[in-house]
Design an enzyme around this catalytic site. Structure first.
Site, short mmCIF file in Angstrom:
data_model
loop_
_atom_site.label_atom_id
_atom_site.label_comp_id
_atom_site.label_asym_id
_atom_site.label_seq_id
_atom_site.Cartn_x
_atom_site.Cartn_y
_atom_site.Cartn_z
N GLU A 141 16.37 -18.93 -6.46
CA GLU A 141 16.10 -17.57 -6.92
C GLU A 141 15.62 -17.56 -8.37
O GLU A 141 14.70 -16.83 -8.73
CB GLU A 141 17.36 -16.71 -6.73
CG GLU A 141 17.26 -15.28 -7.22
CD GLU A 141 16.19 -14.43 -6.57
OE1 GLU A 141 15.57 -14.89 -5.59
OE2 GLU A 141 15.93 -13.32 -7.05
N GLU A 185 7.15 -15.67 -10.23
CA GLU A 185 6.49 -14.44 -9.81
C GLU A 185 6.13 -13.52 -10.97
O GLU A 185 5.17 -12.77 -10.87
CB GLU A 185 7.28 -13.69 -8.73
CG GLU A 185 8.59 -13.13 -9.15
CD GLU A 185 9.35 -12.48 -8.00
OE1 GLU A 185 8.74 -12.05 -7.02
OE2 GLU A 185 10.59 -12.42 -8.10
N ASN A 242 -2.02 2.09 5.61
CA ASN A 242 -1.23 0.93 5.21
C ASN A 242 -0.96 0.13 6.48
O ASN A 242 -0.50 0.71 7.47
CB ASN A 242 0.09 1.39 4.57
CG ASN A 242 1.07 0.25 4.35
OD1 ASN A 242 0.66 -0.90 4.20
ND2 ASN A 242 2.35 0.56 4.35
N GLY A 243 -1.25 -1.15 6.46
CA GLY A 243 -1.03 -1.98 7.65
C GLY A 243 -2.24 -2.85 7.88
O GLY A 243 -3.09 -3.01 7.00
N CYS A 246 0.84 -1.19 0.00
CA CYS A 246 0.00 0.00 0.00
C CYS A 246 0.87 1.24 0.00
O CYS A 246 1.83 1.34 0.76
CB CYS A 246 -0.96 0.08 1.17
SG CYS A 246 -2.26 -1.13 1.16
N HIS A 254 15.25 -37.85 -5.19
CA HIS A 254 14.42 -38.20 -4.03
C HIS A 254 12.96 -37.76 -4.22
O HIS A 254 12.22 -37.66 -3.25
CB HIS A 254 15.01 -37.58 -2.76
CG HIS A 254 16.38 -38.09 -2.46
ND1 HIS A 254 16.61 -39.37 -1.99
CD2 HIS A 254 17.60 -37.52 -2.59
CE1 HIS A 254 17.92 -39.55 -1.83
NE2 HIS A 254 18.53 -38.44 -2.20
N TRP A 264 -2.82 -2.53 -1.81
CA TRP A 264 -2.56 -3.97 -1.93
C TRP A 264 -3.54 -4.61 -0.94
O TRP A 264 -3.40 -4.46 0.27
CB TRP A 264 -1.11 -4.28 -1.57
CG TRP A 264 -0.77 -5.72 -1.79
CD1 TRP A 264 -0.40 -6.30 -2.96
CD2 TRP A 264 -0.76 -6.78 -0.82
NE1 TRP A 264 -0.17 -7.64 -2.77
CE2 TRP A 264 -0.38 -7.97 -1.47
CE3 TRP A 264 -1.06 -6.83 0.55
CZ2 TRP A 264 -0.29 -9.18 -0.81
CZ3 TRP A 264 -0.96 -8.04 1.21
CH2 TRP A 264 -0.57 -9.21 0.52
N LYS A 323 5.77 -4.60 -3.78
CA LYS A 323 7.11 -4.41 -3.24
C LYS A 323 6.93 -4.01 -1.78
O LYS A 323 5.97 -3.36 -1.44
CB LYS A 323 7.74 -3.26 -4.01
CG LYS A 323 9.23 -3.16 -3.91
CD LYS A 323 9.86 -3.92 -5.05
CE LYS A 323 11.36 -3.88 -4.96
NZ LYS A 323 11.93 -5.04 -5.65
N LYS A 374 12.04 -16.11 -9.57
CA LYS A 374 11.91 -15.06 -10.60
C LYS A 374 10.90 -15.48 -11.66
O LYS A 374 10.07 -14.71 -12.08
CB LYS A 374 13.25 -14.77 -11.28
CG LYS A 374 14.26 -13.94 -10.52
CD LYS A 374 13.89 -12.51 -10.27
CE LYS A 374 13.11 -12.35 -9.01
NZ LYS A 374 13.70 -12.28 -7.75
N ARG A 411 4.08 -0.48 -4.76
CA ARG A 411 3.73 -1.00 -3.44
C ARG A 411 2.37 -1.70 -3.44
O ARG A 411 1.98 -2.31 -2.44
CB ARG A 411 3.70 0.13 -2.42
CG ARG A 411 5.03 0.85 -2.28
CD ARG A 411 4.92 1.95 -1.26
NE ARG A 411 4.80 1.42 0.08
CZ ARG A 411 5.80 1.23 0.91
NH1 ARG A 411 7.01 1.53 0.54
NH2 ARG A 411 5.60 0.74 2.10
C1 F6R Z 1 11.08 -11.40 -4.96
C2 F6R Z 1 10.96 -10.35 -3.98
C3 F6R Z 1 10.52 -10.70 -2.62
C4 F6R Z 1 11.34 -9.93 -1.58
C5 F6R Z 1 10.80 -10.18 -0.17
C6 F6R Z 1 11.65 -9.50 0.88
O1 F6R Z 1 11.51 -10.92 -6.20
O2 F6R Z 1 11.19 -9.20 -4.28
O3 F6R Z 1 10.60 -12.06 -2.39
O4 F6R Z 1 12.67 -10.32 -1.68
O5 F6R Z 1 9.50 -9.70 -0.09
O6 F6R Z 1 11.70 -8.13 0.69
P1 F6R Z 1 12.81 -7.24 1.35
O7 F6R Z 1 14.10 -7.63 0.76
O8 F6R Z 1 12.42 -5.83 1.01
O9 F6R Z 1 12.76 -7.50 2.83
#
Ligand code: F6R
Length: 615
Positions: free
Chosen positions: A488, A495, A101-102, A2, A511, A75, A610, A492, A27
């Site tokens: 990772e 997502e 936000n929260g 948010c 396994h 969000w 984010k 990627k 966000r």
């Molecule tokens: C994946 C991604 C998320 C963040 C996770 C932690 O591409 O961006 O998995 O890595 O939400 O976020 P931070 O690093 O901001 O604590």
């Protein structure tokens, strides 16, 4: 999670709010809304499901007027994304509007109380409950708005960053926070800006105040700013100068922020190691470690905390610290750690990793570790973020703002900083000999140039992406230092392209996951020439025997894997410990192109946001 924006001053608020919402859209993008006071008297709320562009289209030429206003990009937590659940939310009498936000944890109890008292709530959100509750406190106590907000917040359980606008007080804006970030920008001409972070503010002023937990700020058109805690203690605002540049918030000619950020990695890695390794002097410096060497030198264990991509960087760090500094390491999902009644000792060093520095679970885990006496070291990207401020010491990654929701340059910057950290600690402890230390320093110094070389192959990766874009599943396999990179790579892909992908240690395949292999299953192997190369080659053979489609990331000049795999991507030969900084790059580019080919919104994938500031 948010985005919040606010403005009070001499200018028209609407363009500032819309611009701010666009910058904060990363966000959350479930809905967007604004509230302004037209003629300093009439509260006008406009809100719309979807992105900020939908809100703009909805408003059309009837742009809200007024020199004070608030805006929100959502969000969704409570209630689905729709127009009604969009923020701002009004109190029942329609004179105050709230953005938030929260998560208000006791919102059900408050809702019941309000319904009992005759309030008619129309949305499913916890935020509307908050708006009505503030109004109820005002009505029943006759308190002035800032005091009513403080009194209401005393009853609220949970996390909030909120801004309140009241048409009866057109010259004031009230902002408060607990466990969710909020920044106040102090401009010229007696103007104030509010943001979930500095991105909507930096175009107007570089002077900001980071609101702390349980603080309530009252901004006045006269330029006066007062901050009180909800317990009524007066707080003297501390103004910080932010260094964020506007150019770093733009796409700079790239089609997407993600692509721009992938290509920024030579610079972001270089910036993250600059000044920390000094090859000519044969030294490294990490002041956040050196200032607390007593704690580091006696650490019995390193506990690494993070979420998502940051957790993956933590897994790389586990190999680094154990290999180079010979300190036992445990890597924990912050979200699990905090609810597990974990054992933390005073001789543990906790390393918390977070790009945003605001991830609620990581922040809560840090607080728990601190309460139990551990020394907490932060590796954050956002300067002045909550985690950066709450840790005992730390080292910033200098990746610059990461706007694309899928983390790319933040990951490599984290791994680069963690590599320096492990080398530095190992060298000081004497577990890493001078010669190996020098070799790693030189190797790390060369990495930005080698990343450029890998990026030069982006065209080949785009070509390979075409082969995989139609897949429903994918498997990513790696061993040792490359196991976290496999995780990772899978993250990627899933997502941003919505292809189901799993990352596994290559040897674990037999396994269970091997049952998934058939002609339709793409398997991405990281098969660089390291300690476990031959073992990975055997795993590749096992997949080949079962008809899987193999894409292998190999060391330049490799012929063995080339003869087995359907496609290969080469990376330059580097020390095993440094290879994750290179092998992850083709994975990022591959995901980017596959997502594009599938018509996905690369920078703003569905359901994600984010900076996850809710639990
Ligand atoms: C994946 C991604 C998320 C963040 C996770 C932690 O591409 O961006 O998995 O890595 O939400 O976020 P931070 O690093 O901001 O604590």
């Amino acid at each position: 999670m948010c985005g919040i924006v606010g403005y009070l001053g001499p200018k028209q608020a609407y363009p500032i709010l819309i611009d701010g919402l666009k910058r904060l859209e990363y966000r959350g993008y479930d809905s967007a809304g604004i509230a302004t006071l037209e003629d300093k008297a009439t509260l006008r709320i406009e809100k719309k499901q979807g992105k900020v562009a939908n809100l703009e289209a909805h408003v059309g030429n009837e742009k809200p007027k007024g020199t004070v206003g608030i805006g929100h990009t959502r969000w969704a937590t409570h209630g689905p994304p729709n127009d009604i659940n969009a923020h701002p939310h009004a109190g029942g009498q329609g004179h105050l509007a709230v953005i938030h936000n929260g998560i208000i944890e006791n919102y059900e109890a408050l809702r019941e109380l309000l319904t009992h008292r005759g309030h008619n709530l129309v949305s499913e959100t916890d935020t509307e409950v908050l708006a009505h509750f503030i109004e109820e406190v005002q009505l029943t106590t006759g308190l002035d708005l800032p005091d009513a907000v403080r009194t209401a917040l005393k009853e609220v359980v949970g996390a909030y960053a909120l801004v309140v606008l009241d048409q009866r007080h057109p010259d004031r804006l009230i902002a408060a926070r607990k466990s969710s970030p909020l920044v106040i920008g102090v401009g010229q001409d007696n103007e104030f800006f509010v943001g979930s972070d500095a991105t909507p503010i930096v175009a107007y002023t570089k002077n900001v105040i980071y609101l702390e937990d349980e603080e309530v700020a009252t901004m006045h058109r006269s330029g006066e700013l007062t901050i009180r805690t909800i317990g009524d203690a007066v707080v003297t605002p501390e103004i910080h100068a932010i260094e964020l540049e506007m150019a770093s918030l733009e796409k700079a000619g790239y089609d997407h922020f993600m692509l721009k950020e992938i290509f920024e990695q030579p610079k972001s890695i270089r910036d993250s190691i600059r000044g920390r390794i000094r090859i000519h002097a044969g030294e490294s410096t990490v002041s956040g470690v050196d200032d607390h060497w007593e704690v580091w030198s006696q650490a019995k264990r390193i506990l690494i905390l993070g979420c998502g991509t940051s957790w993956h960087a933590g897994l790389v760090a586990e190999y680094l610290f154990e290999g180079l500094a010979r300190i036992p390491v445990e890597v924990e999902y912050a979200s699990e750690f905090r609810y597990r009644n974990p054992i933390v000792r005073s001789d543990d060093v906790v390393v918390a990793i977070s790009q945003s520095g605001e991830t609620a679970d990581t922040l809560a885990a840090i607080r728990l570790a601190k309460d139990q006496g551990a020394h907490v070291f932060g590796v954050c990207n956002v300067v002045g973020s909550s985690i950066a401020r709450e840790t005992h010491a730390g080292a910033y990654t200098h990746a610059g703002p990461e706007i694309g929701v899928a983390s790319t340059k933040a990951f490599t910057a984290q791994v680069a900083v963690l590599t320096v950290l492990a080398m530095h600690v190992g060298h000081r402890l004497g577990t890493l000999e001078d010669q190996q230390f020098m070799r790693l320093m030189t190797g790390l110094d060369n990495i930005p140039g080698l990343v450029e070389k890998v990026l030069d192959n982006a065209g080949i990766i785009e070509h390979i992406a075409k082969k995989f874009a139609g897949s429903d599943n994918a498997l990513y396999l790696g061993r040792g230092y490359q196991f976290p990179v496999a995780l990772e790579g899978a993250l990627k892909l899933k997502e941003i392209s919505y292809i189901h992908a799993e990352g596994y240690p290559a040897a674990e395949m037999k396994h269970g996951p091997i049952a998934l292999i058939d002609e339709a299953m793409p398997v991405v192997f990281i098969a660089t020439q390291d300690e476990v190369y031959e073992k990975v080659v055997s795993n590749i053979q096992e997949v080949k025997a079962r008809g899987g489609q193999i894409l292998a990331i190999v060391t330049e000049g490799d012929s063995k894997v080339r003869s087995l795999a359907d496609h290969v991507l080469e990376i330059p030969k580097v020390d095993d410990a440094l290879a994750p900084l290179l092998t992850v790059i083709p994975m990022q580019i591959l995901s980017y192109h596959i997502a594009l080919m599938r018509g996905c919104d690369v920078d703003q994938p569905r359901n994600l946001a984010k900076s996850v500031t809710v639990e």
